[in-house]
Design an enzyme around this catalytic site. Structure first.
Site, short mmCIF file in Angstrom:
data_model
loop_
_atom_site.label_atom_id
_atom_site.label_comp_id
_atom_site.label_asym_id
_atom_site.label_seq_id
_atom_site.Cartn_x
_atom_site.Cartn_y
_atom_site.Cartn_z
N ASP A 1 10.33 13.87 -15.01
CA ASP A 1 9.58 13.62 -13.79
C ASP A 1 10.52 13.58 -12.59
OD1 ASP A 1 7.91 12.68 -11.79
OD2 ASP A 1 6.98 11.13 -13.02
N HIS B 1 9.75 12.62 -9.53
CA HIS B 1 9.18 11.83 -8.44
C HIS B 1 9.93 10.55 -8.10
CE1 HIS B 1 5.77 14.41 -9.64
NE2 HIS B 1 5.51 14.40 -8.36
N CYS C 1 8.63 18.11 -5.05
CA CYS C 1 8.70 17.97 -6.51
C CYS C 1 8.73 19.30 -7.25
CB CYS C 1 7.58 17.07 -7.04
SG CYS C 1 5.92 17.61 -6.65
#
Length: 459
Positions: free
Chosen positions: A345, A347, A111
Site C-alpha cells: 500500500d 498510502h 498513489c
C-alpha cells in the site's frame, strides 16, 4: 508577496493532508494480516507452504511461531524475508518543490505513480539482482514487535500535527534499524548486491534528477496533459514509465527497455525490435524488456472469471506485479493466497529521504508487513507487468502466457493477446519505436480515451 503567501498556504494544506492521511491509513500498518495454514502463498512466482496438522490461520509477523514446528516457521521466515525485500514506495512529504507547483508532497494524488514505481523497481531488481535475491537485513526490522512500529507511528503523527500547526518542518524521528546494515561484514557478492540495492532505490528518489523519481514522472506526464496534483491511472502510468526508461541516461540503464501493449495486444516484432535496438553507446546488444499490458478485468466490476488468470500471472517468476487497486485506492499487487491478493500500500505518508547521501536509511523503502484483499474488491482497471531478459525469454514467456490465456478464459476473447509481426502491419499509424516528441501519439491518445472511465477516483 501574494505568491509567497499562496505558497505558504499550500504548504500548510499539504501538512494537514499528510497528517490526516496518516491518521486514515496508519491503522493498516498496525493490523496483522493472517494467512491460512492450509493453502500455498504465492509471491511474484515463488510458492510458500505454511501447512501444519493444525487448521486455522497464521500471522506472518512472527507472533505465533511458538505454536508451529521449526520447518514451517522457517518457511514463514523465508516468505517474510522475500516480501520485505521488495521495494516499497509510498507517499512522501517535504521533498523538493515540484516544478510548476507549490507541492512538496504527493499525498492524496500520487498513489498510482507510486505503485507504478514499485512495479518498475521489481523489474530492475530482476535485471540487476535476480529473483533469488533478498535483502540480508530484511528480518532485522523489529516488525515482529508491533508496539515498536505503533509507537513510531504515533510519534510521527503527533510530530506531523505539530508541524502543521506551526508551519515548521516535521521533526525527524529515525529508528536505529538501519545501523545494522552499516556494521555488517559483507562478502564480495553481498557488497555488489547492496550497491545495486541502493542504486535502484536512488533512481526512485524524490528529487528532480532521479531517473524514475516523482519529479521526472510528472514532467513526462505533462506531455499528455497531466500536471502535479492530477490523477494518474494505470494505463497512463504505463506510458510514463516507458518514457522515463527511454530517457534515462545512466549507463547502467541502457540495457533495459519498456514496451506497452496497444489495445490489449503485444506485437512480438515490436518487442524484439526494442530488445535488439542499439544502445546509446552504439554497442549492438540485446536489451532486457519490461512488458506492460493495460487491461480491464470486467465492466463496472471485476469479473471473477479472470481470477484464475490473475493467479496464474502472479505465479510466474518473471511477473513484476500488477498496478491496480480498488476504487479510490491504488495498490501494488505482488501475490495471492486462495482468492485474496497480496499487496503493498503506497498510502502511508513518510518523510523525504535524501538518497544522494552515503548510507541513507533503507528501512522506509521496505514494507514490514503484507496486506491481503479479496479479488472481487479489485478495480477492473489495471496494468500487468513482465520482465524478459533475452529475446528467447520473451518468446518462451509469450507462448506460456498465451496458453494460460486460452485455458483460463471463459469469454470468447482472451484478456490480451500476443500477435506476430509489427503494429504497423495491422494498420496502426505509428510504431512505438518511432514516436513523436509527445508522450503519446495521436492514435495512442484516442486508444487511451477508453481508459478515462476506468481510472480510480481521486482521494
Amino acid at each position: 508577496m501574494e505568491a509567497t503567501g499562496t505558497d505558504e498556504v499550500e504548504k500548510i494544506k499539504s501538512k494537514f493532508m499528510s497528517a490526516w492521511n496518516n491518521m486514515k491509513y496508519s491503522w493498516v500498518l498496525k493490523t496483522k494480516t493472517y494467512f491460512s495454514r492450509n493453502s500455498p502463498v504465492f509471491l511474484l512466482g515463488k510458492c510458500y507452504h505454511f501447512k501444519t496438522d493444525d487448521s486455522g490461520e497464521l500471522s506472518t509477523d512472527g507472533s505465533n511461531f511458538d505454536k508451529i514446528n521449526t520447518e514451517i516457521s522457517g518457511n514463514v521466515e523465508e516468505f517474510r524475508k522475500d516480501f520485505i525485500s521488495r521495494i516499497w514506495l509510498t507517499y512522501r512529504e517535504e521533498f523538493p518543490q515540484i516544478k510548476g507547483s507549490a507541492l512538496t508532497t504527493d499525498c492524496g494524488w500520487g498513489c498510482t505513480l507510486r505503485t507504478g514505481q514499485m512495479l518498475l523497481a521489481q523489474g530492475l531488481i530482476l535485471h540487476f539482482l535476480g529473483r533469488a535475491w533478498v535483502w540480508p537485513d530484511a528480518l532485522d526490522f523489529d516488525n515482529s514487535d508491533s508496539e515498536s512500529w505503533t509507537a513510531h507511528t504515533v510519534k510521527k503523527l503527533t510530530a506531523s500535527f505539530e508541524a502543521s500547526l506551526t508551519a515548521e518542518r516535521e521533526p525527524k524521528i529515525l529508528s536505529n534499524h538501519h545501523q545494522g546494515t552499516l556494521k555488517r561484514n559483507w562478502d564480495d557478492s553481498e557488497r555488489r548486491n547492496e550497491v545495486y540495492h541502493r542504486k535502484i532505490i536512488s533512481w526512485f528518489g524524490d528529487y528532480p534528477l532521479a531517473a524514475f523519481g516523482l519529479h521526472q514522472l510528472i514532467e513526462y506526464g505533462k506531455k499528455s496533459g497531466k500536471i502535479a496534483g492530477d490523477w494518474y491511472g494505470p494505463a497512463v502510468v504505463a506510458h510514463i514509465l516507458r518514457k522515463a526508461v527511454e530517457e534515462a541516461r545512466d549507463p547502467e540503464l541502457q540495457g533495459v527497455t519498456v514496451y506497452v501493449a496497444q489495445d490489449c495486444t503485444v506485437y512480438s516484432s515490436d518487442v524484439i525490435d526494442r530488445q535488439c535496438s542499439l544502445m546509446d553507446s552504439g554497442k549492438a546488444d540485446t536489451k532486457a524488456v519490461i512488458i506492460l499490458v493495460p487491461v480491464r478485468l470486467g465492466g463496472e466490476r471485476t469479473n471473477m472469471d479472470y481470477l484464475e488468470f490473475v493467479k496464474g500471472i502472479l505465479s510466474l517468476e518473471y511477473c513484476v506485479g500488477i498496478i491496480g487497486g480498488k476504487p479510490k485506492q491504488s495498490y501494488y499487487f505482488a501475490g495471492f493466497q486462495d482468492d485474496s491478493l497480496i499487496y503493498m500500500d503506497p498510502h502511508y505518508c513518510q518523510s523525504f529521504v535524501d538518497v544522494s547521501i552515503k548510507d541513507f536509511p533503507l528501512e522506509s523503502f521496505h514494507c514490514p508487513s503484507p496486506k491481503k484483499m479479496s479479488f472481487k474488491k479489485m478495480d477492473p482497471s489495471c496494468t500487468i507487468g513482465f520482465y524478459c531478459r533475452t529475446v528467447q525469454d520473451f518468446e518462451k514467456a509469450s507462448e506460456e502466457i498465451t496458453k494460460m490465456l486460452k485455458s483460463s478464459s471463459k469469454e470468447k476473447y482472451p484478456l490480451f493477446t500476443f500477435v506476430k509481426g509489427h503494429s504497423k502491419d495491422y494498420d496502426f499509424a505509428s510504431s512505438p519505436l518511432h514516436e513523436e516528441k509527445h508522450l503519446f501519439p495521436e492514435d495512442e491518445k484516442k486508444r487511451l480515451k477508453r481508459f478515462s472511465t476506468e481510472e480510480f477516483v481521486l482521494l
